[in-house]
Design a protein around this motif. Structure first.
Motif, PDB file in Angstrom:
ATOM      1  N   SER A 205      -3.323   7.149 -56.649  1.00 50.98           N
ATOM      2  CA  SER A 205      -3.812   5.630 -57.112  1.00 50.98           C
ATOM      3  C   SER A 205      -4.720   5.417 -56.092  1.00 50.98           C
ATOM      4  N   VAL A 206      -5.780   4.370 -56.395  1.00 54.42           N
ATOM      5  CA  VAL A 206      -6.777   3.914 -55.689  1.00 54.42           C
ATOM      6  C   VAL A 206      -6.435   3.430 -54.268  1.00 54.42           C
ATOM      7  N   GLN A 207      -5.198   2.966 -53.806  1.00 56.15           N
ATOM      8  CA  GLN A 207      -4.987   2.887 -52.547  1.00 56.15           C
ATOM      9  C   GLN A 207      -4.548   3.863 -51.593  1.00 56.15           C
ATOM     10  N   THR A 208      -4.505   5.172 -52.333  1.00 59.58           N
ATOM     11  CA  THR A 208      -4.169   6.454 -51.423  1.00 59.58           C
ATOM     12  C   THR A 208      -5.328   7.063 -51.196  1.00 59.58           C
ATOM     13  N   MET A 209      -6.500   6.680 -51.841  1.00 63.36           N
ATOM     14  CA  MET A 209      -7.765   7.528 -51.646  1.00 63.36           C
ATOM     15  C   MET A 209      -8.364   7.249 -50.328  1.00 63.36           C
ATOM     16  N   HIS A 210      -9.261   7.926 -49.556  1.00 67.15           N
ATOM     17  CA  HIS A 210      -9.990   8.044 -48.442  1.00 67.15           C
ATOM     18  C   HIS A 210     -11.424   8.284 -48.691  1.00 67.15           C
ATOM     19  N   ALA A 211     -12.354   7.348 -48.253  1.00 71.67           N
ATOM     20  CA  ALA A 211     -13.660   7.630 -48.331  1.00 71.67           C
ATOM     21  C   ALA A 211     -14.352   8.072 -46.951  1.00 71.67           C
ATOM     22  N   THR A 212     -14.942   9.015 -46.786  1.00 70.74           N
ATOM     23  CA  THR A 212     -15.420   9.427 -45.562  1.00 70.74           C
ATOM     24  C   THR A 212     -16.357   8.726 -45.036  1.00 70.74           C
ATOM     25  N   GLY A 213     -16.469   8.386 -43.837  1.00 69.09           N
ATOM     26  CA  GLY A 213     -17.461   7.497 -42.955  1.00 69.09           C
ATOM     27  C   GLY A 213     -17.247   6.083 -43.113  1.00 69.09           C
ATOM     28  N   VAL A 214     -16.098   5.443 -43.858  1.00 63.67           N
ATOM     29  CA  VAL A 214     -15.573   4.187 -43.875  1.00 63.67           C
ATOM     30  C   VAL A 214     -14.528   4.036 -42.736  1.00 63.67           C
ATOM     31  N   GLU A 215     -14.697   3.120 -42.068  1.00 60.58           N
ATOM     32  CA  GLU A 215     -13.455   2.718 -41.224  1.00 60.58           C
ATOM     33  C   GLU A 215     -12.461   2.126 -41.951  1.00 60.58           C
ATOM     34  N   GLY A 216     -11.061   2.433 -41.307  1.00 62.39           N
ATOM     35  CA  GLY A 216      -9.933   1.723 -41.871  1.00 62.39           C
ATOM     36  C   GLY A 216      -8.832   2.890 -42.578  1.00 62.39           C
ATOM     37  N   VAL A 217      -7.772   2.506 -42.763  1.00 60.02           N
ATOM     38  CA  VAL A 217      -6.774   3.361 -43.026  1.00 60.02           C
ATOM     39  C   VAL A 217      -6.899   3.142 -44.817  1.00 60.02           C
ATOM     40  N   PRO A 218      -6.488   4.326 -45.378  1.00 62.38           N
ATOM     41  CA  PRO A 218      -6.372   4.214 -46.994  1.00 62.38           C
ATOM     42  C   PRO A 218      -5.417   3.180 -47.160  1.00 62.38           C
ATOM     43  N   GLY A 219      -5.831   2.256 -48.430  1.00 60.79           N
ATOM     44  CA  GLY A 219      -5.110   1.257 -48.791  1.00 60.79           C
ATOM     45  C   GLY A 219      -5.520  -0.075 -48.034  1.00 60.79           C
ATOM     46  N   GLY A 220      -6.443   0.182 -46.878  1.00 59.01           N
ATOM     47  CA  GLY A 220      -6.824  -1.158 -46.425  1.00 59.01           C
ATOM     48  C   GLY A 220      -8.102  -1.635 -47.112  1.00 59.01           C
ATOM     49  N   VAL A 221      -8.519  -3.060 -46.525  1.00 52.68           N
ATOM     50  CA  VAL A 221      -9.715  -3.559 -47.102  1.00 52.68           C
ATOM     51  C   VAL A 221     -10.913  -2.807 -47.426  1.00 52.68           C
ATOM     52  N   ALA A 222     -11.392  -2.414 -46.154  1.00 54.38           N
ATOM     53  CA  ALA A 222     -12.620  -1.577 -46.374  1.00 54.38           C
ATOM     54  C   ALA A 222     -12.527  -0.370 -47.301  1.00 54.38           C
ATOM     55  N   GLN A 223     -11.581   0.372 -47.050  1.00 51.03           N
ATOM     56  CA  GLN A 223     -11.236   1.887 -47.735  1.00 51.03           C
ATOM     57  C   GLN A 223     -11.143   1.253 -49.216  1.00 51.03           C
ATOM     58  N   SER A 224     -10.196   0.354 -49.698  1.00 50.40           N
ATOM     59  CA  SER A 224     -10.062   0.074 -51.034  1.00 50.40           C
ATOM     60  C   SER A 224     -11.223  -0.205 -51.679  1.00 50.40           C
TER      61      SER A 224
ATOM     62  N   PRO B  33      -7.973  -5.986 -51.596  1.00 50.09           N
ATOM     63  CA  PRO B  33      -8.802  -7.215 -51.692  1.00 50.09           C
ATOM     64  C   PRO B  33      -8.975  -7.624 -53.094  1.00 50.09           C
ATOM     65  N   ARG B  34      -9.224  -8.799 -53.360  1.00 53.31           N
ATOM     66  CA  ARG B  34      -9.574  -9.366 -54.660  1.00 53.31           C
ATOM     67  C   ARG B  34     -10.711  -8.844 -55.267  1.00 53.31           C
ATOM     68  N   VAL B  35     -11.797  -8.292 -54.543  1.00 56.24           N
ATOM     69  CA  VAL B  35     -12.940  -7.709 -54.933  1.00 56.24           C
ATOM     70  C   VAL B  35     -12.946  -6.427 -55.865  1.00 56.24           C
ATOM     71  N   LEU B  36     -11.577  -5.841 -55.841  1.00 57.78           N
ATOM     72  CA  LEU B  36     -11.303  -4.826 -56.483  1.00 57.78           C
ATOM     73  C   LEU B  36     -11.409  -5.211 -58.000  1.00 57.78           C
ATOM     74  N   GLU B  37     -10.555  -6.269 -58.362  1.00 59.84           N
ATOM     75  CA  GLU B  37     -10.673  -6.679 -59.663  1.00 59.84           C
ATOM     76  C   GLU B  37     -12.019  -7.330 -60.246  1.00 59.84           C
ATOM     77  N   HIS B  38     -12.962  -7.508 -59.192  1.00 60.68           N
ATOM     78  CA  HIS B  38     -14.337  -8.035 -59.804  1.00 60.68           C
ATOM     79  C   HIS B  38     -15.043  -6.740 -59.986  1.00 60.68           C
ATOM     80  N   LEU B  39     -14.830  -5.794 -59.202  1.00 60.62           N
ATOM     81  CA  LEU B  39     -15.580  -4.449 -59.348  1.00 60.62           C
ATOM     82  C   LEU B  39     -15.424  -3.687 -60.876  1.00 60.62           C
ATOM     83  N   VAL B  40     -14.156  -3.599 -61.346  1.00 60.45           N
ATOM     84  CA  VAL B  40     -13.797  -2.950 -62.321  1.00 60.45           C
ATOM     85  C   VAL B  40     -13.870  -3.645 -63.748  1.00 60.45           C
ATOM     86  N   ASP B  41     -13.983  -3.150 -64.755  1.00 59.34           N
ATOM     87  CA  ASP B  41     -14.310  -3.645 -66.014  1.00 59.34           C
ATOM     88  C   ASP B  41     -13.087  -4.299 -66.694  1.00 59.34           C
TER      89      ASP B  41
END
Length: 473
Positions: free
Chosen positions: A192-211, A244-252
């Protein structure tokens, strides 16, 4: 002297930003949602100034676009043509199917069947696209919550095995992009999107910055490559999409997959859709063989119904734009205490006691010394007031121990004065009832409807409805 790095606190719910931390967001009123992050660099602001000066006419060299702007009449219409998923109930909610380059977020509680549904979508995709290019009919299913063996076992159990369905157990976003670049699939599913990790971004998977970073990167991938991406999202205990609520704004598209764990019924609802309406509902049934479509939910709710017992009434509820017949049952027994109980399942727990009070005050049906239990059958949940008449008639039937006329539906909102008020879409409701073999309907007066093969009785009050359908002593 080193320049101090500025930080900003951003609300994970509404996106409001301020330079210092606050316990409560001044914009949306949420508590504990402000998260600290590094502010935009001077380089980013400098680039914005360069672009602004170029627009103003100053001689400033800007960036060369990778794709030049084109007249809207020159844009190919094929880019917006929906691709069917092979699951008609899902296509109903999406509008026509999956749009190339779109990002769909499927949210739901744990164990409701999100992964099973998307695995079936991937399998149907490989079959529906058999006439297209080899790479276009490939589907890539990326999971970070299970092993490939677990997903393979589920696919074997549900009959979703396919040579063009590829599995990858990865949690690093860069590795996923490598899989996409190598396979060039026609569909990507991330669970799921909450378990993915982006390299170079602070925070743990599922956190605001990572999500936020993972969703933004996958959205960019979809828009630039034209590959549709389906994301699985977790929900909080309140039923909202986690993160974060921004997830719903980013997707279609945002879809909610919901259902009671004690019931096999699953409902798919559209919460946001840039390509279609959000009032469609898809109906599914969870079985041991996987997720099965239910194109006729009314038949599912009434399949057990034989001889009409007392305390039972049928109504037609609207779930979005979809009419569904549902059975309302009531049981009245002598009160076990000085305060009679009112137990409600599947209906508005605040409205049912009001209906019982109106039934006693306006129709002379004494419920003051009865424990009354009211429930819907089949796990369906109804919140609209159009079921008031069915609740009142079911309660009357069980108190008088007298069955209501068979093949009859009851539709109407009940007021405190005992009057029946009209409800929307009455014509569509009655057509659905007639399709399933119901020959009589009791509705509020004032609605001029005519349905072939159905007798329609219009009444003004609950007392009139009772007098119309029951023999007089």
């Amino acid at each position: 002297m080193a320049k101090k790095v500025r930080s900003v606190h951003t609300c994970s719910e509404c996106g409001y930003s301020c330079p210092k931390w606050l316990g409560r967001c001044p914009e949306c009123g949420s508590w504990g949602t402000l998260v600290e992050s590094v502010a935009a660099s001077e380089g980013s602001r400098g680039r914005a100034n360069v672009v602004a000066q170029a627009i103003a006419g100053d001689a400033v060299l800007g960036l060369t676009p990778s794709t030049p702007a084109a007249p809207i009449t020159k844009i190919s219409a094929a880019a917006s043509q929906a691709l069917p998923t092979g699951i008609s109930e899902l296509d109903r909610v999406l509008g026509r199917g999956i749009i190339p380059g779109s990002v769909v977020l499927l949210a739901g509680e744990p164990g409701v069947g999100k992964s099973t549904l998307l695995l079936e979508v991937a399998h149907r995709w490989t079959k529906a696209a058999a006439d297209t290019a080899e790479s276009s009919r490939r589907a890539l299913y990326v999971t970070a919550e299970e092993s490939v063996g677990q997903v393979r076992g589920r696919a074997e159990r549900t009959g979703a095995l396919s040579e063009d369905l590829y599995l990858a157990a990865e949690s690093e976003l860069d590795v996923i992009f490598g899989h996409v670049e190598k396979l060039r699939p026609g569909l990507v599913i991330v669970d799921s999107v909450q378990t993915m990790h982006a390299t170079g971004v602070e925070g743990v998977p599922g956190g605001v910055a990572q999500s936020r970073a993972v969703t933004a990167a996958l959205t960019t991938l979809a828009k630039t490559s034209g590959i549709p991406v389906l994301l699985v999202g977790h929900v909080t205990k309140d039923g909202n999409v986690a993160g974060p609520r921004v997830l719903e704004h980013l997707v279609d598209v945002v879809l909610h997959f919901e259902g009671d764990r004690q019931s096999n019924l699953r409902m798919l609802r559209g919460m946001k859709n840039r390509f279609g309406a959000t009032d469609e509902v898809g109906c599914f049934e969870q079985t041991s063989e996987g997720i099965r479509e239910v194109p006729d939910p009314s038949g599912l709710f009434l399949s057990h119904r034989g001889d009409t017992p007392d305390g039972s009434a049928v109504t037609v509820a609207m779930d979005g734009v979809r009419p569904m017949l549902a059975e309302v049952q009531a049981l009245a027994v002598p009160a076990s205490s000085r305060n009679p109980r009112r137990v409600v399942t599947g209906l508005d727990s605040n409205r049912v006691p009001m209906v019982l009070a109106v039934l006693m005050a306006r129709a002379g049906v004494d419920t003051s010394e009865k424990d009354v239990y009211v429930a819907t059958v089949g796990g369906v949940k109804i919140q609209e007031p159009a079921t008031d008449l069915a609740v009142a008639m079911a309660a009357y039937s069980t108190i008088r121990q007298q069955a209501l006329p068979p093949r009859t539906v009851f539709i109407g909102e009940l007021g405190l004065a005992g009057e029946l008020r009209r409800v929307p879409e009455i014509q569509r409701r009655l057509r659905e009832a007639a399709r399933l073999g119901y020959t009589r309907a009791v509705i509020p007066a004032g609605a001029k409807v005519k349905v072939e093969g159905m007798k329609v009785d219009s009444v003004h009050t609950i007392a009139e409805a009772i007098g119309l359908l029951t023999p007089k002593n």
